[in-house]
Scaffold this active site. Structure first.
Site, short mmCIF file in Angstrom:
data_model
loop_
_atom_site.label_atom_id
_atom_site.label_comp_id
_atom_site.label_asym_id
_atom_site.label_seq_id
_atom_site.Cartn_x
_atom_site.Cartn_y
_atom_site.Cartn_z
N LEU A 1 0.82 -1.21 0.00
CA LEU A 1 0.00 0.00 0.00
C LEU A 1 0.86 1.26 0.00
O LEU A 1 1.86 1.34 0.69
CB LEU A 1 -0.91 0.00 1.22
CG LEU A 1 -1.80 -1.24 1.40
CD1 LEU A 1 -2.55 -1.17 2.72
CD2 LEU A 1 -2.75 -1.41 0.24
N GLY B 1 -0.94 -5.14 0.46
CA GLY B 1 -2.01 -4.99 -0.52
C GLY B 1 -1.98 -6.02 -1.62
O GLY B 1 -3.01 -6.48 -2.10
N ASN C 1 2.39 -16.07 6.83
CA ASN C 1 2.31 -17.40 6.22
C ASN C 1 1.00 -17.61 5.47
O ASN C 1 0.41 -18.68 5.52
CB ASN C 1 2.48 -18.48 7.29
CG ASN C 1 3.88 -18.50 7.84
OD1 ASN C 1 4.83 -18.30 7.09
ND2 ASN C 1 4.02 -18.73 9.12
N GLU C 2 0.54 -16.59 4.75
CA GLU C 2 -0.73 -16.69 4.03
C GLU C 2 -0.73 -17.84 3.03
O GLU C 2 -1.74 -18.46 2.80
CB GLU C 2 -1.05 -15.39 3.29
CG GLU C 2 -1.44 -14.24 4.20
CD GLU C 2 -0.23 -13.42 4.64
OE1 GLU C 2 0.91 -13.89 4.52
OE2 GLU C 2 -0.45 -12.30 5.12
#
Length: 193
Positions: free
Chosen positions: A50, A89, A113-114
């Protein structure tokens, strides 16, 4: 295919997010377009995150909300092909998509850790777009009405919650941002922005 191109690092600025949301809105008009693959033009970075400025933080957050609503609420098949680093983002936009294909390169960061939580398919760098095209064909084999009903059933509650609380969400963001502005400014200074 929609390609991020906001040099040098695809930061999600107010202008970029506004244009992104407008592009997604225009795609709704094209019935022959049944799916969208989102990727980055610059190599090694999907999005640097972002790009917030204090004087525009409320307008900025509304643009983030619009982009999120348009992408997460899209009736089209959406696939993110993540070909580089993707904090903040960039991760948000990827998580809004139906499917995510990510370059299997340990030098590219996603922040937290997405990738373990959100169903990212890891593929070699040179196979990202081919894998996205093959995956898109599988998704497009599902009849449009079935896909749209399924997406609506799964996402409607979350979308409705943001829509009902949009002003409060913006107010909370602006308050948080302004109360922590010195932290953000120190962070920008240390990264050379």
């Amino acid at each position: 295919m929609m390609q991020f191109l906001n040099p040098p690092v695809n930061s999600l600025s107010l202008h970029f997010l506004t244009e992104f949301a407008i592009s997604l809105e225009k795609l709704k008009l094209y019935r022959s377009c049944r799916g969208v693959i989102i990727t980055s033009t610059p190599p090694k970075v999907f999005s640097a995150g972002l790009d917030i400025y204090p004087e525009h933080c409320a307008e900025f957050w509304k643009a983030v909300q619009d982009a999120w609503l348009k992408l997460y609420g899209s009736t089209k098949v959406t696939i993110a092909t993540i070909n580089g680093s993707r904090p903040a983002g960039g991760c948000l936009l990827a998580l809004c998509c139906d499917y995510r294909i990510m370059t299997d390169n340990r030098h590219y960061n996603i922040g937290l850790n997405e990738k373990q939580l959100a169903g990212f398919q890891l593929v070699p760098e040179d196979k990202v777009l081919n894998t996205a095209s093959e995956t898109m064909m599988k998704w497009l084999a599902v009849p449009d009405h079935a896909l749209q009903i399924n997406k609506s059933m799964m996402r409607k509650c979350t979308i409705d919650k943001l829509l009902a609380n949009r002003e409060a969400d913006t107010t909370n963001f602006v308050s948080f941002f302004r109360n922590n502005l010195d932290v953000f400014q120190r962070s920008l200074t240390s990264t050379g922005k």
